[in-house]
Design a protein around this motif. Sequence first.
Motif, PDB file in Angstrom:
ATOM      1  N   ASN A   1       8.854  -2.932  18.300  1.00 47.25           N
ATOM      2  CA  ASN A   1       8.557  -1.749  17.489  1.00 47.25           C
ATOM      3  C   ASN A   1       9.094  -0.511  18.193  1.00 47.25           C
ATOM      4  O   ASN A   1       8.826  -0.299  19.375  1.00 47.25           O
ATOM      5  N   ARG A   2       9.815   0.313  17.450  1.00 45.80           N
ATOM      6  CA  ARG A   2      10.476   1.468  18.069  1.00 45.80           C
ATOM      7  C   ARG A   2      10.512   2.658  17.125  1.00 45.80           C
ATOM      8  O   ARG A   2      10.292   2.525  15.946  1.00 45.80           O
ATOM      9  N   ASP A   3      10.804   3.790  17.683  1.00 47.64           N
ATOM     10  CA  ASP A   3      10.857   5.120  17.061  1.00 47.64           C
ATOM     11  C   ASP A   3       9.595   5.433  16.275  1.00 47.64           C
ATOM     12  O   ASP A   3       8.806   4.549  15.952  1.00 47.64           O
ATOM     13  N   PHE A   4       9.371   6.699  15.972  1.00 48.40           N
ATOM     14  CA  PHE A   4       8.090   7.130  15.423  1.00 48.40           C
ATOM     15  C   PHE A   4       8.247   8.497  14.784  1.00 48.40           C
ATOM     16  O   PHE A   4       8.919   9.374  15.316  1.00 48.40           O
ATOM     17  N   THR A   5       7.623   8.673  13.628  1.00 49.32           N
ATOM     18  CA  THR A   5       7.488   9.999  13.030  1.00 49.32           C
ATOM     19  C   THR A   5       6.198  10.026  12.236  1.00 49.32           C
ATOM     20  O   THR A   5       5.738   8.993  11.741  1.00 49.32           O
ATOM     21  N   ILE A   6       5.594  11.194  12.144  1.00 44.13           N
ATOM     22  CA  ILE A   6       4.341  11.341  11.416  1.00 44.13           C
ATOM     23  C   ILE A   6       4.444  12.553  10.514  1.00 44.13           C
ATOM     24  O   ILE A   6       5.070  13.568  10.870  1.00 44.13           O
ATOM     25  N   SER A   7       3.868  12.467   9.337  1.00 43.44           N
ATOM     26  CA  SER A   7       3.941  13.567   8.376  1.00 43.44           C
ATOM     27  C   SER A   7       3.177  14.777   8.889  1.00 43.44           C
ATOM     28  O   SER A   7       2.198  14.635   9.639  1.00 43.44           O
ATOM     29  N   PRO A   8       3.602  15.988   8.505  1.00 45.77           N
ATOM     30  CA  PRO A   8       2.854  17.188   8.925  1.00 45.77           C
ATOM     31  C   PRO A   8       1.392  17.150   8.484  1.00 45.77           C
ATOM     32  O   PRO A   8       0.531  17.698   9.166  1.00 45.77           O
ATOM     33  N   ALA A   9       1.111  16.480   7.370  1.00 45.20           N
ATOM     34  CA  ALA A   9      -0.264  16.372   6.888  1.00 45.20           C
ATOM     35  C   ALA A   9      -1.063  15.337   7.668  1.00 45.20           C
ATOM     36  O   ALA A   9      -2.289  15.253   7.526  1.00 45.20           O
ATOM     37  N   GLY A  10      -0.383  14.527   8.490  1.00 43.46           N
ATOM     38  CA  GLY A  10      -1.067  13.532   9.295  1.00 43.46           C
ATOM     39  C   GLY A  10      -1.561  12.326   8.526  1.00 43.46           C
ATOM     40  O   GLY A  10      -2.501  11.657   8.958  1.00 43.46           O
ATOM     41  N   ASP A  11      -0.922  12.029   7.378  1.00 46.23           N
ATOM     42  CA  ASP A  11      -1.394  10.913   6.572  1.00 46.23           C
ATOM     43  C   ASP A  11      -0.368   9.804   6.379  1.00 46.23           C
ATOM     44  O   ASP A  11      -0.630   8.842   5.669  1.00 46.23           O
TER      45      ASP A  11
ATOM     46  N   GLU B   1      14.824   4.668  12.448  1.00 43.33           N
ATOM     47  CA  GLU B   1      14.805   6.046  12.939  1.00 43.33           C
ATOM     48  C   GLU B   1      14.508   7.079  11.850  1.00 43.33           C
ATOM     49  O   GLU B   1      15.255   8.020  11.620  1.00 43.33           O
ATOM     50  N   ALA B   2      13.377   6.903  11.179  1.00 43.00           N
ATOM     51  CA  ALA B   2      12.938   7.883  10.186  1.00 43.00           C
ATOM     52  C   ALA B   2      12.476   9.158  10.874  1.00 43.00           C
ATOM     53  O   ALA B   2      11.924   9.124  11.983  1.00 43.00           O
TER      54      ALA B   2
ATOM     55  N   PHE C   1      23.397   8.047  14.261  1.00 41.98           N
ATOM     56  CA  PHE C   1      22.042   7.579  14.522  1.00 41.98           C
ATOM     57  C   PHE C   1      21.086   8.745  14.798  1.00 41.98           C
ATOM     58  O   PHE C   1      21.491   9.852  15.140  1.00 41.98           O
ATOM     59  N   TYR C   2      19.822   8.458  14.674  1.00 41.51           N
ATOM     60  CA  TYR C   2      18.689   9.275  15.128  1.00 41.51           C
ATOM     61  C   TYR C   2      18.746  10.736  14.660  1.00 41.51           C
ATOM     62  O   TYR C   2      18.857  11.668  15.458  1.00 41.51           O
ATOM     63  N   PRO C   3      18.646  10.952  13.349  1.00 41.52           N
ATOM     64  CA  PRO C   3      18.622  12.330  12.852  1.00 41.52           C
ATOM     65  C   PRO C   3      17.337  13.055  13.249  1.00 41.52           C
ATOM     66  O   PRO C   3      16.247  12.466  13.256  1.00 41.52           O
TER      67      PRO C   3
END
Length: 320
Positions: free
Chosen positions: A48-58, A100-101, A157-159
């Motif tokens: 499992n790799r890379d990570f992003t979270i929404s500004p709303a945290g949901d 890479e979202a 890659f990786y925007p």
Amino acid sequence: MVSKFLFFLAFVLLAHIVPGQTIYPDNQIPSNTPKLFGKGVLSDGLSNRDFTISPAGDEIFFTLQQPRFLNSTILRMQKANGKWGKPQVAPFSGKYKDLEAFFTSDGKSIYFSSNRPVSGTTPKKDFDIWKISRLPNGHWGTPMHLDTIVNTDKDEFYPSVAKNGDLYFTVEAAYGKGKEDIVMCSPVKGGYSKPVSLPEAVNSPNYEFNPFIDPDEQFIMFTSFGRKDDLGGGDLYISHKDKGGNWLPAKHLPAPVNSAGIDYCPFVTRDKKYLIFTSNRANAEFSDGKTKTYQQLKNILASPGNGSDDIYWVKFDCNW
């Protein structure tokens, strides 16, 4: 006062994903020593790799990959009624190799890398950057391929996107300074400006990749492989801007953030309290000098720290 985001992260640690299981068993937020993020859920012994979270945290997006890059799928976790659900394949992923979202600061769009075809059904031989936007009903729309100013016949890659829309990403470019460079292009009418390789303060004759840009573009964090201070297969570095807007020489993040493995895919939380990153560092049980039974070996190899990618988090230090 504790920020709303800190409360959210604490909730992530404590929230029950399945009965009797929490994302982080010891219910502790990290200090200066990296800890597994979402042990057993986001870090579970698979790659499992890379990570992003929404500004709303949901919403959380991360990538599940198979050995030798046989497949790569973006997964999503959603919070509903105060509880986090199990990881599911993202609605725009699963057919091609995606990874890479990255959420934009307003939470309305996601950029990601993919080998999906621009037309037809045959996957591309290289990876391009795509953008998907949220519809008025809250669902995700149809991915849009960025123009040929951004995407080429090389891998992109990786925007990572700043508040003003400046787009940073990784590419092996003829105009670059090394084997892979971090480049930036700005939004213009109808698309983007021509990508520009970041200066020698960031890029070197070696490999630079996986840039995370501060939303206000005051610092950039990335991975480099091949530098003299590299501890292993690639380490994390950070470059700040001076008062004149110039990038300062990149600093090597100290151990134990960096390790003898590859440390990459950085993501800094919006309150700048935590760094979340990917590492294939090995579990200390592999080298503790103790004889193990077959079952013990199986358990270690099926757990995080088995040499596959895991997601970690650590307290972000503004003095790095």
